[in-house]
Design a protein around this motif. Structure first.
Motif, PDB file in Angstrom:
ATOM      1  N   ILE A 269       0.865  -1.185   0.000  1.00 39.41           N
ATOM      2  CA  ILE A 269       0.000   0.000   0.000  1.00 39.41           C
ATOM      3  C   ILE A 269       0.895   1.226   0.000  1.00 39.41           C
ATOM      4  O   ILE A 269       1.829   1.334   0.810  1.00 39.41           O
TER       5      ILE A 269
ATOM      6  N   SER B 295       0.581   5.345   0.199  1.00 45.39           N
ATOM      7  CA  SER B 295      -0.364   6.384   0.583  1.00 45.39           C
ATOM      8  C   SER B 295       0.349   7.728   0.650  1.00 45.39           C
ATOM      9  O   SER B 295       1.464   7.818   1.156  1.00 45.39           O
TER      10      SER B 295
ATOM     11  N   HIS C  65      -4.508   6.734  -2.130  1.00 46.07           N
ATOM     12  CA  HIS C  65      -3.607   5.625  -1.858  1.00 46.07           C
ATOM     13  C   HIS C  65      -3.763   4.586  -2.957  1.00 46.07           C
ATOM     14  O   HIS C  65      -4.758   4.568  -3.675  1.00 46.07           O
TER      15      HIS C  65
ATOM     16  N   HIS D 259      -3.191   0.368  -3.948  1.00 45.84           N
ATOM     17  CA  HIS D 259      -2.973  -1.012  -3.519  1.00 45.84           C
ATOM     18  C   HIS D 259      -2.288  -1.752  -4.655  1.00 45.84           C
ATOM     19  O   HIS D 259      -2.719  -1.635  -5.817  1.00 45.84           O
TER      20      HIS D 259
END
Length: 165
Positions: A73, A75, A121, A123
């Protein structure tokens, strides 16, 4: 400061992989056109990742057990979340880096999420098996710190904050 974290899936399963792929591609979370892939399609990443695992399966290289995939992830801070286009370009470069990590060919899919009001963000789901030669990806702490440093440099090139230590 930006955040980059890894969520290694120990003793994962094909069901967990499918659930995560469905989650990151949830239509209410991903702006149209902000899902990217490397060595797989956006339509059938699960089937293609499973095929790579099955094609390279052997009793000595059990591609269907242990760490099944990696989830990352990335962000950025709320104050920088108004730059979707720039973040999109940055994420595509990070995808290229991760999918070819250590000269590998790892099937990777990523989506930028805008489902939170506070920050953009992304993924990333990365198959742990090189789809060309069946080599299993192992990420040690040293590898992760190397990844984090490279991704921090990519963020800075696009005008974003570096990753926090």
């Amino acid at each position: 400061m930006a955040i980059f974290k890894i969520q290694a899936q120990r003793n994962g399963s094909s069901i967990k992989l499918l659930e995560q792929l469905n989650y990151i591609n949830k239509p209410t979370s991903v702006p149209v056109g902000h899902t990217y892939t490397a060595y797989t399609s956006t339509c059938h990443p699960y089937e293609e990742m499973m095929l790579a695992k099955e094609c390279h399966y052997s009793p000595t290289n059990n591609t269907l057990s242990d760490r099944f995939y990696f989830e990352f992830i990335l962000s950025i801070p709320e104050s920088e979340s108004d730059q979707l286009q720039n973040f999109s370009l940055c994420v595509q470069e990070v995808l290229e880096f991760l999918s070819n990590y250590n000269y590998g060919h790892y099937q990777t899919i990523c989506s930028i999420h805008t489902n939170t009001a506070s920050h953009l963000h992304a993924h990333f789901i990365l198959n742990n098996i090189d789809f060309l030669n069946g080599t299993r990806l192992v990420i040690t702490k040293r590898h992760f710190f190397n990844m984090r440093e490279t991704i921090s440099n990519i963020l800075e090139r696009y005008g974003f904050s570096s990753i926090i230590d």
